[in-house]
Design an enzyme around this catalytic site. Structure first.
Site, mmCIF file in Angstrom:
data_model
loop_
_atom_site.group_PDB
_atom_site.id
_atom_site.type_symbol
_atom_site.label_atom_id
_atom_site.label_comp_id
_atom_site.label_asym_id
_atom_site.label_seq_id
_atom_site.Cartn_x
_atom_site.Cartn_y
_atom_site.Cartn_z
ATOM 1 N N HIS A 38 1.097 -1.368 -0.296
ATOM 2 C CA HIS A 38 0.087 0.219 -0.634
ATOM 3 C C HIS A 38 0.931 1.559 0.313
ATOM 4 C CE1 HIS A 38 -4.092 -1.143 1.168
ATOM 5 N NE2 HIS A 38 -3.200 -2.189 0.745
ATOM 6 N N GLU A 106 -6.347 -0.353 -5.643
ATOM 7 C CA GLU A 106 -7.871 0.599 -4.656
ATOM 8 C C GLU A 106 -7.146 1.828 -5.096
ATOM 9 O OE1 GLU A 106 -5.899 -1.253 -1.644
ATOM 10 O OE2 GLU A 106 -7.416 -2.898 -2.100
#
Length: 336
Positions: A38, A106
């Site tokens: 991430h 994402e």
């Protein structure tokens, strides 16, 4: 084929602390680790180190545990050639125990870091092209690639992987699972309601069969959220503080999905939802029963994710009390 692994969460822990935990996980009997990749964490209290640097450190600190990202997005923050090089380097540190797992990303990470966020169908097409380029570069040959999204000119990995690396493809909904079966070497997903998971597995197998592959030989990786404690309130508080935003998948595509927005959306997750999705118990048998449902669905690699409250206690306790019981039950099933 059953492998029992640990989910490493850089969204919650500093990289040095997380490195201590992966060593503890190997010593406790976990066979594999998947680590998130991430740019932003799920909450403003969290962390977000560079996963590929962390994987290199973990590879040289460990001796036997399998290592890989769960998952990396090779299409927006990264050029696929960089992911090819990064994963090849990890395999040089940890030959035979490295894998690559990929997904379409994402907005929390990709839009924030790269300023780009195409629609899902385009991102899936980009990922297929990225996988083709990565595999070509892993061969060590010189690659001139002229795709729709990516190009290389006489590119070559002068330090190619030492092993044949698998690419596992993420699917969180049944609609994308056939793609994983067609183009991946395996599937990676997260624990969901049983009907959804069964449909994901079914579509994955059909996609593999479409390409003439034997799905029974293809790994199916599943992240399972658990807490090895009877203190439900403390475990629930940790999940809500660091991970609740990840439980609102409908928001993943929102362009302005920041850690603050993630935490806001995650705050609506109630204890009833956590009880449905997680196994929070200090009873090893409760965990064995919880896990068995996923094994019965055909999942071969299980990664146990615990948000706390004490990660080291979880790793040691789960490795001592739960993993042996799961393995024993599987051995009895095989010999029955």
């Amino acid at each position: 084929m059953l492998k029992l692994g640990w989910k490493a969460g850089p969204e919650q822990y500093q990289p040095n602390e997380l490195l201590d935990y992966v060593v503890a996980a190997e010593n406790a009997g976990f066979e594999s680790v998947d680590v998130s990749d991430h740019f932003h964490p799920w909450s403003e209290q969290g962390h977000a180190c560079f996963t590929w640097s962390w994987l290199g450190a973990a590879a040289v600190k460990t001796k036997s545990i399998e290592l890989g990202p769960g998952v990396t997005c090779p299409i927006l923050r990264y050029h696929p050639s960089i992911i090819a090089q990064a994963s090849a380097t990890i395999d040089n540190f940890a030959p035979g125990r490295t894998y690559l797992a990929v997904g379409t990303g994402e907005a929390l990470n990709e839009y924030s870091a790269a300023g780009m966020w195409p629609g899902y169908d385009e991102r899936q097409s980009m990922m297929l092209e990225a996988m083709q380029l990565i595999r070509a570069l892993w061969s060590g040959a010189e690659v001139t690639f002229d795709g729709i999204y990516y190009s290389t000119q006489k590119a070559r990995l002068y330090t190619p992987p030492l092993s044949k690396l698998p690419i596992y493809v993420s699917s969180l909904v049944p609609e994308s699972a056939a793609f994983a079966g067609r183009y991946g070497d395996g599937l990676i997903t997260v624990a969901n309601d049983p009907n959804t998971l069964k449909q994901i597995v079914k579509n994955f197998e059909e996609g593999a069969l479409d390409m003439g592959k034997d799905p029974s030989t293809m790994p199916r990786l599943l992240e399972v959220s658990v807490a090895y404690t009877d203190d439900f309130d403390s475990a629930a508080r940790c999940f809500k503080e660091y991970w609740a935003g990840a439980m609102v998948p409908a928001m993943f595509n929102e362009r302005l999905y920041t850690p603050a927005q993630s935490a806001k959306n995650g705050s609506v997750i109630g204890n009833d939802i956590l009880r449905q999705k997680l196994c929070i118990s200090g009873d090893p048998e409760a965990h064995v029963k919880f896990v068995q449902q996923f094994i019965d669905m055909g999942f071969t690699h299980l990664y146990f994710h615990s948000a706390g409250p004490d990660q080291r206690d979880f790793i040691v306790g789960y490795g001592r009390d739960v993993l042996p019981k799961i393995r024993q039950q599987q051995a009895q099933t095989v010999t029955a």
